[in-house]
Enzyme design. Structure first.
Site, PDB file in Angstrom:
ATOM      1  N   ASN A 137       0.822  -1.218   0.000  1.00  0.00           N
ATOM      2  CA  ASN A 137       0.000   0.000   0.000  1.00  0.00           C
ATOM      3  C   ASN A 137       0.857   1.270   0.000  1.00  0.00           C
ATOM      4  OD1 ASN A 137       1.053   0.040   2.546  1.00  0.00           O
ATOM      5  ND2 ASN A 137      -0.899  -0.111   3.640  1.00  0.00           N
ATOM      6  N   HIS A 139       3.292   1.968   2.114  1.00  0.00           N
ATOM      7  CA  HIS A 139       3.776   2.452   3.414  1.00  0.00           C
ATOM      8  C   HIS A 139       5.296   2.339   3.522  1.00  0.00           C
ATOM      9  CE1 HIS A 139       3.282  -1.657   5.759  1.00  0.00           C
ATOM     10  NE2 HIS A 139       4.446  -1.596   5.151  1.00  0.00           N
TER      11      HIS A 139
END
Ligand code: F6R
Length: 264
Positions: A137, A139
Site C-alpha cells: 500500500n 507504506h
C-alpha cells in the site's frame, strides 16, 4: 531520485549492502536507520558476510530501527527486536548500547516515549542513511496511507492490508498486533540519505506510484520525492509498472560514468 534497476532480488540486496558498507567504511561512526521485513533479509545476509570475511566493522555505528509492533516484548518471535537479532545483530559487532529499536511494551504516555525516541536520534547527530522497504500500500515504516507527510515517531493503527500481510506468521490462537510505534514520514525525511529497496511483482504498483505518481498522503513513499538524496533499488518484477525505465537506465549509465560513488 536515483532509480537503480536490477534483474532480481539477489542483485538488489547485494547492491544495497554494498552502498551501506561503503558508507560505513567512509564514516565508521555512521548513524544507520534500519528496517525489518522479508526484503531486508538478503541485505543483512550480505552485511553479515562482509563482517565475517573481516572487511566490515560495525563497532562504532549507531542504529535506529523504524518501528516495532505494540504489545510485543523483544523476546516474541514475531517482534522486530527478535528479527533484528536473528538476521543481523547476533552475527555482527554492533555495540548493544548503540542499538535503538522502539519498545513495543510501553504503556501509557506514548507521546512522551515517541518524543524521547526522536530526541535520541537528534542526540546521535541525525540518521546518515535510512534503509527502507515498502508495503503493497506504499507504506514506509508503518506510515499507513493518509499518514501526514510531516508525521513524527508515534503510535499508529495498522491498515487492513498490512494486517493481512503481516498476520500470517502469528499463531492462529494469537491476536496479531493492531498497532505499532513507527518513525514518521517527517522523521524519515530528516535522514541525510535514503535507500529504498523493493522486490517482487506485489510491490510494482506501489513503486510506480511512489516514483512517478503525485506526492500524496495516500501513498506514503511518494513523499520521498521531496528528499534531495533518495535511491530506489528495484528488481525487474517490482519495476514493471514504471513508465520511464529507459530514462532510468540512461541515468544509471551516466551516473556510472560521472559520479560512480553513488553506485558503490
Ligand atoms: C518494517 C517496515 C515496513 C516494511 C514493509 C515491507 O520495519 O518498516 O515498512 O519494510 O512492510 O515489508 P516486506 O519486505 O516484508 O515486504
Amino acid at each position: 531520485m536515483l532509480v537503480i534497476l536490477k534483474r532480481d532480488a539477489g542483485q538488489v540486496s547485494r547492491q544495497a549492502a554494498q552502498l551501506v558498507a561503503s558508507a560505513i567504511r567512509k564514516k565508521p561512526s555512521l548513524v544507520l536507520g534500519l528496517a525489518t521485513g522479508g526484503t531486508m533479509v538478503g541485505v543483512y545476509q550480505h552485511l553479515v558476510r562482509l563482517h565475517q570475511e573481516g572487511s566490515l566493522d560495525f563497532s562504532q555505528i549507531v542504529t535506529f530501527n523504524l518501528d516495532e509492533y505494540l504489545g510485543l516484548p523483544a523476546t516474541h518471535p514475531q517482534s522486530f527486536h527478535h528479527f533484528m537479532q536473528e538476521h543481523f545483530f547476533a552475527h555482527v559487532n554492533v555495540s548493544a548500547r548503540n542499538i535503538h529499536i522502539p519498545d513495543g511494551t510501553i504503556r501509557g504516555n506514548y507521546d512522551q516515549y515517541c518524543a524521547s525516541y526522536e530526541e535520541a536520534i537528534r542526540a546521535a547527530g541525525g540518521i546518515d542513511i535510512q534503509l527502507l522497504g515498502i508495503g503493497r500500500n506504499g507504506h514506509i515504516g508503518f506510515n499507513e496511507p493518509t499518514s501526514s507527510i510531516a508525521s513524527r515517531t508515534r503510535l499508529k493503527v495498522l491498515s487492513r492490508e498490512t494486517l493481512d500481510d503481516n498476520s500470517k506468521p502469528f499463531a492462529p490462537s494469537e491476536q496479531s498486533p493492531r498497532c505499532a510505534i513507527t518513525m514518521g514520514i517527517g522523521s524519515i525525511l530528516d535522514a541525510r540519505k535514503i535507500l529504498l529497496i523493493a522486490t517482487g511483482a506485489s510491490k510494482a504498483a506501489a513503486v510506480a506510484k511512489s516514483i512517478e505518481g503525485p506526492i500524496t498522503s495516500a501513498v506514503s513513499a511518494s513523499a520521498l520525492q521531496l528528499h534531495p538524496d533518495v535511491t530506489f533499488i528495484v528488481d525487474d518484477p517490482a519495476s514493471s509498472q514504471l513508465t520511464q525505465r529507459e530514462y532510468y537506465l540512461r541515468v544509471l549509465e551516466m551516473t556510472a560514468l560521472l559520479t560512480p560513488d553513488r553506485l558503490s
